[in-house]
Design a protein around this motif. Structure first.
Motif, short mmCIF file in Angstrom:
data_model
loop_
_atom_site.label_atom_id
_atom_site.label_comp_id
_atom_site.label_asym_id
_atom_site.label_seq_id
_atom_site.Cartn_x
_atom_site.Cartn_y
_atom_site.Cartn_z
N ASP A 122 43.06 44.01 45.93
CA ASP A 122 41.81 44.74 45.70
C ASP A 122 41.65 45.09 44.22
O ASP A 122 40.56 45.00 43.66
CB ASP A 122 41.75 46.02 46.54
CG ASP A 122 41.57 45.74 48.03
OD1 ASP A 122 41.17 44.62 48.39
OD2 ASP A 122 41.85 46.66 48.83
N GLU A 181 40.75 41.99 42.27
CA GLU A 181 39.36 41.61 42.54
C GLU A 181 38.38 42.55 41.82
O GLU A 181 37.35 42.10 41.31
CB GLU A 181 39.11 41.57 44.04
CG GLU A 181 39.79 40.38 44.69
CD GLU A 181 39.75 40.40 46.22
OE1 GLU A 181 39.16 41.33 46.80
OE2 GLU A 181 40.29 39.46 46.82
N ALA A 182 38.70 43.85 41.76
CA ALA A 182 37.85 44.80 41.02
C ALA A 182 37.85 44.46 39.53
O ALA A 182 36.80 44.50 38.89
CB ALA A 182 38.33 46.23 41.27
N ASN A 217 38.41 41.51 38.28
CA ASN A 217 37.66 40.26 38.20
C ASN A 217 36.16 40.53 38.14
O ASN A 217 35.45 39.98 37.29
CB ASN A 217 37.99 39.39 39.42
CG ASN A 217 37.35 38.02 39.34
OD1 ASN A 217 37.62 37.25 38.44
ND2 ASN A 217 36.50 37.72 40.32
N ASP A 218 35.67 41.42 39.01
CA ASP A 218 34.25 41.76 39.01
C ASP A 218 33.84 42.38 37.68
O ASP A 218 32.79 42.04 37.13
CB ASP A 218 33.93 42.73 40.16
CG ASP A 218 34.06 42.08 41.53
OD1 ASP A 218 34.07 40.83 41.61
OD2 ASP A 218 34.15 42.84 42.52
N GLU A 219 34.67 43.29 37.16
CA GLU A 219 34.35 43.95 35.89
C GLU A 219 34.32 42.95 34.74
O GLU A 219 33.41 42.98 33.91
CB GLU A 219 35.37 45.06 35.61
CG GLU A 219 35.10 45.84 34.34
CD GLU A 219 33.78 46.57 34.35
OE1 GLU A 219 33.19 46.72 33.26
OE2 GLU A 219 33.32 47.00 35.43
N ARG A 260 33.76 39.75 34.88
CA ARG A 260 32.66 38.80 35.04
C ARG A 260 31.31 39.41 34.69
O ARG A 260 30.39 38.71 34.30
CB ARG A 260 32.64 38.24 36.46
CG ARG A 260 33.82 37.34 36.75
CD ARG A 260 33.75 36.70 38.12
NE ARG A 260 32.64 35.75 38.15
CZ ARG A 260 31.51 35.95 38.84
NH1 ARG A 260 31.34 37.03 39.55
NH2 ARG A 260 30.56 35.04 38.82
N THR A 261 31.17 40.73 34.86
CA THR A 261 29.88 41.37 34.64
C THR A 261 29.78 42.15 33.34
O THR A 261 28.69 42.58 32.97
CB THR A 261 29.54 42.32 35.81
OG1 THR A 261 30.56 43.32 35.91
CG2 THR A 261 29.44 41.56 37.12
N SER A 262 30.90 42.35 32.64
CA SER A 262 30.86 43.10 31.38
C SER A 262 30.12 42.32 30.31
O SER A 262 30.38 41.14 30.10
CB SER A 262 32.28 43.39 30.88
OG SER A 262 32.91 44.32 31.71
N GLU A 316 33.74 34.04 41.21
CA GLU A 316 33.31 35.22 41.96
C GLU A 316 34.31 35.58 43.05
O GLU A 316 34.64 36.75 43.24
CB GLU A 316 31.94 34.96 42.57
CG GLU A 316 31.38 36.17 43.30
CD GLU A 316 29.97 35.94 43.81
OE1 GLU A 316 29.54 36.73 44.66
OE2 GLU A 316 29.31 34.98 43.38
N ASP A 317 34.78 34.57 43.78
CA ASP A 317 35.73 34.82 44.87
C ASP A 317 37.11 34.36 44.45
O ASP A 317 37.34 33.17 44.20
CB ASP A 317 35.30 34.06 46.14
CG ASP A 317 33.97 34.57 46.68
OD1 ASP A 317 33.78 35.81 46.70
OD2 ASP A 317 33.12 33.73 47.05
#
Length: 192
Positions: free
Chosen positions: A89, A92-93, A95-97, A99-101, A157-158
């Motif tokens: 988890d 993955e968090a 990874n999300d940060e 990818r979107t920063s 993303e995944d």
């Protein structure tokens, strides 16, 4: 060069903590003598209930952007894991940060081990996100991989992650490293 070395040191823990029943050692040797800041990082910190987090990673690139992502990765994981997230988890968090920063166009690799005391031994749950899998040197001299390769952080993303548990008995060594070690040995047959 002095500023680069100072910033690089600030991205690493000032000292390793003491973990009852565990001997810790870390060695950080940056390649070259330049002003570029590398992206390698590591950290060791308590999670509570006698459990410990060990992580090591490598950000793609060098310089200011790599230093910024190194800080995001190291301190982001530290914060997420203190909130009792699982390693998968947490990765993955992150990874999300990443990818979107805004302004972040790089990626990193991470190997994470969560140590849980089990009497005189420890169990370790190992998750690798694009990072070389740690090795376990058994007291008997046998070497085995701890973990299984997974997806880089900040690219897809995944993510595909494969948490694996390994038991560590007295005399066993869990060895976590970056690809710089492998590249250094391949490029210098006289390396230590």
């Amino acid at each position: 060069a002095h500023v680069a070395r100072t910033l690089q040191r600030s991205l690493l823990p000032p000292q390793l903590p003491t973990i009852p029943g565990i001997q810790l050692a870390a060695r950080y040797r940056p390649a070259g003598e330049g002003v570029d800041i590398g992206g390698d990082f590591y950290d060791v910190f308590p999670l509570g209930n006698g459990e410990w987090a060990l992580l090591i990673g490598d950000v793609c690139g060098k310089g200011v952007e790599a230093a910024a992502v190194t800080g995001l990765a190291r301190y982001g994981l530290r914060t997420i894991l203190h909130n009792r997230q699982t390693a998968a988890d947490a990765l993955e968090a992150l990874n999300d940060e990443m990818r979107t920063s805004a302004g972040t166009s790089t990626f990193c690799t991470v190997a994470y081990a969560q140590l849980v005391p089990d009497g005189r031994s420890f169990s370790a749950t190992v998750v690798c996100a694009g990072h070389p899998t740690p090795l376990v040197l058994r007291a008997s001299g046998r070497v085995e991989r701890a973990g299984e390769p997974g997806t880089l952080v900040g690219v897809l993303e995944d993510m595909e992650l494969h948490p694996r548990s390994v038991s560590l008995s007295p005399g066993d060594t869990l060895f976590m490293y970056t690809d710089g070690l492998v590249e250094g040995l391949a490029g210098d047959e006289g390396a230590e």
